[in-house]
Design an enzyme around this catalytic site. Structure first.
Site, PDB file in Angstrom:
ATOM      1  N   CYS A 259       0.835  -1.198   0.000  1.00  0.00           N
ATOM      2  CA  CYS A 259       0.000   0.000   0.000  1.00  0.00           C
ATOM      3  C   CYS A 259       0.879   1.261   0.000  1.00  0.00           C
ATOM      4  CB  CYS A 259      -0.950  -0.052   1.194  1.00  0.00           C
ATOM      5  SG  CYS A 259      -2.324   1.116   1.121  1.00  0.00           S
ATOM      6  N   SER A 260       0.614   2.193   0.885  1.00  0.00           N
ATOM      7  CA  SER A 260       1.362   3.449   0.900  1.00  0.00           C
ATOM      8  C   SER A 260       2.776   3.294   1.437  1.00  0.00           C
ATOM      9  CB  SER A 260       0.616   4.512   1.708  1.00  0.00           C
ATOM     10  OG  SER A 260       0.334   4.047   3.007  1.00  0.00           O
TER      11      SER A 260
END
Length: 313
Positions: A104-105
């Site tokens: 993800c981030s």
């Protein structure tokens, strides 16, 4: 000798970003005893609270060498990006590790540590526009579940970390162990890295749902011409205003969204039926099989026939 995996977490990390890969590696180790040694690390060791409020115990940032260095993501990523110790550790350990990965981030952390310049990468669709603005030297591929560029692996949001971990297991221990691990996780099937992550956003009609009715209308007419003028007329907007508003809502141009809807419809028919490929291409609106084949390779990294064989297998 166990493959040592260092998983970086930080205050506000997304719990499943870490728990998904941890579970995959742990279960793979049941089928290949001694394959992995997992280590949670953080700049501030001890109990590290996730965005859900659940805290995990982490060790200090440890010296490697690690076989794999992996960064979780989550709402706390911005704070981790501002931590020089975290970035220095990532940079140093990635240089010694066999591979580095993010969920993800967590891709932001790899980017801030200078590990993605000139490489292809992905991240959660909701952060793609911001990521592309921040890091123009990175070849962002926002429609991928995960991307591998040499020894660097990046993945999309949350559950995509499980897909990434299963791909790492397959590389280490073979497809049979990865398949058994997926079965134990009750994952219906391992998604290839080329699979799109945009389906949810398109289905919702954008971030606010503004174009949900239009999307439903489009899905019923995929075999018809769906140019921007026709879509704008349906939305009761000028073509120029519609194109800008649609891209801001979905992160896609209208033409790209039409192709995405056609791809998803065609992929389902390809994988779930024995319908001839040229017939699928016609009913999904591609016109001919060759045009659909090129679109499949761009989006999924594989032609329709390969996806059909994989689904049957």
């Amino acid at each position: 000798m166990p493959r040592r995996i260092g998983l970086l977490i930080f205050p506000g990390f997304q719990l499943l970003d870490a728990a998904g890969p941890v579970a995959a590696f742990e279960i793979a180790g049941r089928f290949a005893p001694g394959a992995y040694a997992l280590q949670l690390v953080a700049a501030e060791p001890g109990l590290v609270r996730s965005s859900s409020g659940v805290a995990w115990a982490a060790e200090p940032l440890a010296d490697g060498p690690f076989d794999t260095v992996m960064a979780a993501g989550g709402y706390g990523t911005a704070g981790a990006m501002a931590c020089p110790r975290t970035l220095a550790w990532l940079s140093a350990e990635a240089a010694r590790a066999r591979r580095v990965a993010s969920v993800c981030s967590g891709t932001y952390l790899l980017a801030e540590a200078g590990l993605l310049d000139g490489r292809a990468a992905t991240t959660h669709w909701g952060r793609s526009q911001d990521f592309a603005r921040r890091y123009p030297r990175i070849d962002l591929q926002p429609d991928r579940i995960f991307v591998r560029d040499g020894p660097v692996w990046t993945s999309a949001g949350i559950t995509a970390g499980i897909d990434l971990a299963l791909a790492l297991v397959a590389e280490d221990l073979g497809e049979a162990v990865a398949r058994r691990t997926a079965q134990e996780l009750v994952v219906h099937q391992r998604r290839p890295g080329g699979q799109s992550q945009f389906s949810a956003l398109v289905e919702l009609g954008g971030q606010s749902g503004r174009f949900a009715d239009l999307m439903a209308w489009m899905r019923e007419r995929l075999h018809e011409p769906l140019g921007v003028e026709r879509l704008a007329d349906r939305a009761a907007m000028s073509p120029r205003h519609f194109a800008r508003a649609f891209a801001a809502e979905t992160g896609l141009t209208p033409a790209k969204a039409v192709e995405r809807l056609r791809l998803e419809a065609a992929r389902l028919r390809v994988e779930a039926s024995a319908e001839p490929i040229d017939r699928v291409a016609e009913t999904a609106g591609f016109g001919d099989a060759e045009r659909m084949r090129r679109a499949f390779i761009r989006a999924f990294g594989q032609p329709p026939q390969a996806l059909r064989r994989a689904a049957r297998a």
